[in-house]
Motif scaffolding. Structure first.
Motif, PDB file in Angstrom:
ATOM      1  N   SER A  72       1.955  15.179   6.031  1.00 55.38           N
ATOM      2  CA  SER A  72       2.355  14.111   5.126  1.00 55.38           C
ATOM      3  C   SER A  72       1.728  12.806   5.600  1.00 55.38           C
ATOM      4  O   SER A  72       1.346  12.672   6.767  1.00 55.38           O
ATOM      5  CB  SER A  72       3.881  13.987   5.065  1.00 55.38           C
ATOM      6  N   ALA A  73       1.622  11.853   4.700  1.00 51.58           N
ATOM      7  CA  ALA A  73       1.049  10.543   5.036  1.00 51.58           C
ATOM      8  C   ALA A  73       1.970   9.450   4.525  1.00 51.58           C
ATOM      9  O   ALA A  73       2.608   9.588   3.482  1.00 51.58           O
ATOM     10  CB  ALA A  73      -0.331  10.396   4.419  1.00 51.58           C
ATOM     11  N   SER A  74       2.042   8.356   5.268  1.00 55.41           N
ATOM     12  CA  SER A  74       2.831   7.204   4.854  1.00 55.41           C
ATOM     13  C   SER A  74       2.224   5.941   5.438  1.00 55.41           C
ATOM     14  O   SER A  74       1.431   5.988   6.375  1.00 55.41           O
ATOM     15  CB  SER A  74       4.293   7.359   5.289  1.00 55.41           C
ATOM     16  N   VAL A  75       2.614   4.815   4.852  1.00 56.12           N
ATOM     17  CA  VAL A  75       2.158   3.509   5.330  1.00 56.12           C
ATOM     18  C   VAL A  75       3.342   2.841   6.035  1.00 56.12           C
ATOM     19  O   VAL A  75       4.448   2.798   5.511  1.00 56.12           O
ATOM     20  CB  VAL A  75       1.652   2.629   4.172  1.00 56.12           C
ATOM     21  N   VAL A  76       3.080   2.322   7.243  1.00 53.65           N
ATOM     22  CA  VAL A  76       4.109   1.657   8.035  1.00 53.65           C
ATOM     23  C   VAL A  76       3.756   0.186   8.172  1.00 53.65           C
ATOM     24  O   VAL A  76       2.604  -0.147   8.450  1.00 53.65           O
ATOM     25  CB  VAL A  76       4.228   2.321   9.429  1.00 53.65           C
ATOM     26  N   ASP A  77       4.710  -0.689   7.985  1.00 54.78           N
ATOM     27  CA  ASP A  77       4.523  -2.148   8.096  1.00 54.78           C
ATOM     28  C   ASP A  77       3.445  -2.674   7.151  1.00 54.78           C
ATOM     29  O   ASP A  77       2.839  -3.716   7.410  1.00 54.78           O
ATOM     30  CB  ASP A  77       4.181  -2.543   9.535  1.00 54.78           C
ATOM     31  N   GLY A  78       3.192  -1.954   6.057  1.00 52.45           N
ATOM     32  CA  GLY A  78       2.248  -2.417   5.047  1.00 52.45           C
ATOM     33  C   GLY A  78       0.785  -2.328   5.423  1.00 52.45           C
ATOM     34  O   GLY A  78      -0.081  -2.546   4.578  1.00 52.45           O
ATOM     35  N   THR A  79       0.459  -2.021   6.685  1.00 48.97           N
ATOM     36  CA  THR A  79      -0.957  -2.021   7.086  1.00 48.97           C
ATOM     37  C   THR A  79      -1.395  -0.785   7.869  1.00 48.97           C
ATOM     38  O   THR A  79      -2.588  -0.566   8.038  1.00 48.97           O
ATOM     39  CB  THR A  79      -1.263  -3.248   7.972  1.00 48.97           C
ATOM     40  N   ASN A  80      -0.449  -0.003   8.376  1.00 49.26           N
ATOM     41  CA  ASN A  80      -0.815   1.120   9.241  1.00 49.26           C
ATOM     42  C   ASN A  80      -0.561   2.457   8.548  1.00 49.26           C
ATOM     43  O   ASN A  80       0.543   2.717   8.071  1.00 49.26           O
ATOM     44  CB  ASN A  80       0.003   1.082  10.541  1.00 49.26           C
ATOM     45  N   PHE A 102       0.826  -1.195   0.000  1.00 47.35           N
ATOM     46  CA  PHE A 102       0.000   0.000   0.000  1.00 47.35           C
ATOM     47  C   PHE A 102       0.866   1.252   0.000  1.00 47.35           C
ATOM     48  O   PHE A 102       1.960   1.256   0.560  1.00 47.35           O
ATOM     49  CB  PHE A 102      -0.893   0.042   1.254  1.00 47.35           C
ATOM     50  N   THR A 103       0.354   2.290  -0.615  1.00 48.54           N
ATOM     51  CA  THR A 103       0.990   3.595  -0.540  1.00 48.54           C
ATOM     52  C   THR A 103      -0.057   4.608  -0.107  1.00 48.54           C
ATOM     53  O   THR A 103      -1.267   4.374  -0.249  1.00 48.54           O
ATOM     54  CB  THR A 103       1.588   4.040  -1.897  1.00 48.54           C
ATOM     55  N   ALA A 104       0.397   5.728   0.420  1.00 50.29           N
ATOM     56  CA  ALA A 104      -0.515   6.772   0.881  1.00 50.29           C
ATOM     57  C   ALA A 104      -0.008   8.125   0.413  1.00 50.29           C
ATOM     58  O   ALA A 104       1.196   8.352   0.327  1.00 50.29           O
ATOM     59  CB  ALA A 104      -0.621   6.754   2.401  1.00 50.29           C
ATOM     60  N   SER A 105      -0.947   9.000   0.110  1.00 46.35           N
ATOM     61  CA  SER A 105      -0.585  10.365  -0.252  1.00 46.35           C
ATOM     62  C   SER A 105      -1.711  11.293   0.182  1.00 46.35           C
ATOM     63  O   SER A 105      -2.830  10.859   0.474  1.00 46.35           O
ATOM     64  CB  SER A 105      -0.341  10.486  -1.759  1.00 46.35           C
ATOM     65  N   LEU A 106      -1.399  12.579   0.245  1.00 41.59           N
ATOM     66  CA  LEU A 106      -2.391  13.587   0.603  1.00 41.59           C
ATOM     67  C   LEU A 106      -2.650  14.473  -0.610  1.00 41.59           C
ATOM     68  O   LEU A 106      -1.712  14.927  -1.262  1.00 41.59           O
ATOM     69  CB  LEU A 106      -1.898  14.447   1.771  1.00 41.59           C
ATOM     70  N   LEU A 107      -3.920  14.694  -0.911  1.00 39.58           N
ATOM     71  CA  LEU A 107      -4.290  15.618  -1.972  1.00 39.58           C
ATOM     72  C   LEU A 107      -4.510  16.999  -1.368  1.00 39.58           C
ATOM     73  O   LEU A 107      -5.105  17.127  -0.307  1.00 39.58           O
ATOM     74  CB  LEU A 107      -5.584  15.170  -2.656  1.00 39.58           C
ATOM     75  N   SER A 108      -4.042  18.016  -2.036  1.00 31.67           N
ATOM     76  CA  SER A 108      -4.231  19.419  -1.644  1.00 31.67           C
ATOM     77  C   SER A 108      -4.008  19.635  -0.139  1.00 31.67           C
ATOM     78  O   SER A 108      -4.792  20.293   0.533  1.00 31.67           O
ATOM     79  CB  SER A 108      -5.628  19.912  -2.037  1.00 31.67           C
ATOM     80  N   ALA A 109      -2.941  19.045   0.363  1.00 31.72           N
ATOM     81  CA  ALA A 109      -2.649  19.155   1.798  1.00 31.72           C
ATOM     82  C   ALA A 109      -1.774  20.370   2.084  1.00 31.72           C
ATOM     83  O   ALA A 109      -1.105  20.895   1.197  1.00 31.72           O
ATOM     84  CB  ALA A 109      -1.943  17.899   2.283  1.00 31.72           C
ATOM     85  N   GLN A 110      -1.796  20.789   3.323  1.00 32.26           N
ATOM     86  CA  GLN A 110      -0.874  21.833   3.765  1.00 32.26           C
ATOM     87  C   GLN A 110       0.543  21.285   3.657  1.00 32.26           C
ATOM     88  O   GLN A 110       0.766  20.072   3.748  1.00 32.26           O
ATOM     89  CB  GLN A 110      -1.177  22.205   5.221  1.00 32.26           C
TER      90      GLN A 110
END
Length: 198
Positions: free
Chosen positions: A13-21, A1-9
């Protein structure tokens, strides 16, 4: 999984840790205090074709108050007055903070308000190593949401030479609307004693 933020300050930031969190990290600046922000989080899997989901998170950055103490040099036996600076994102009716001092080093202590909106300033000895400083706005007035020198903390100390650190320990305040506010510790103060034997 990957994570990102749209139109964020830029402070989020967002990220995925250990594939599930999912972990959202924020570091708002003082200018962002008192704001409400919508963060759109996009989670994308690693499948072929990849699937994604978007969720909206409401993030409120609370108001802040910060106290800084200045420094001064005095001759032995004289009172040393350090400036008190308050920075806040909200209008305040009072500010209170603790100052740690060396054991039994303070002979006298008082606070001198430095702005017209403060009618009352007190220093209470909590213990031989701690003082409580309180600043109260006049009825119907308040400390404005800004950074300003609001007064001076004046101490006569037992030391005949050397330095007396004034370490901030706790800051609290009350907003104009009655909401309590826990503050940040700013710069601690320092009194340098010039020996009379010099």
């Amino acid at each position: 999984f990957t994570a990102s933020l749209l139109s964020a300050q830029d402070w989020a930031s967002a990220s995925v840790v250990d594939g599930t969190n999912l972990v959202i990290c924020i570091s708002p600046a003082m200018k962002d205090a008192g704001s409400t922000n919508l963060l759109q989080v996009v989670i994308t899997d690693n499948g072929v074709p990849s699937l994604s989901s978007t969720q909206t998170v409401l993030l409120t950055v609370p108001d802040f108050v910060k106290v800084d103490l200045g420094s001064t040099s005095v001759n032995a036996g004289q009172a040393g007055c350090v400036p008190i600076t308050v920075s806040s994102s909200a209008s305040l009716t009072n500010v209170q903070f603790l100052v740690n001092v060396p054991d039994s080093s303070v002979v006298t202590a008082n606070v001198n308000p430095g702005v017209a909106s403060i009618c009352n300033g007190t220093v209470q000895t909590v213990s031989p190593t701690q003082l409580r400083v309180a600043l109260q706005a006049c009825p119907g007035q308040f400390l404005t949401a800004t950074q300003q020198q609001v007064g001076t903390l004046c101490l006569t100390v037992t030391n005949q030479s050397g330095t007396v650190p004034l370490t901030l320990a706790q800051v609290t305040a009350v907003e104009l609307n009655g909401t309590p506010l826990t503050g940040q510790l700013g710069t601690s103060g320092l009194i340098t004693i010039i020996s009379s034997n010099v």
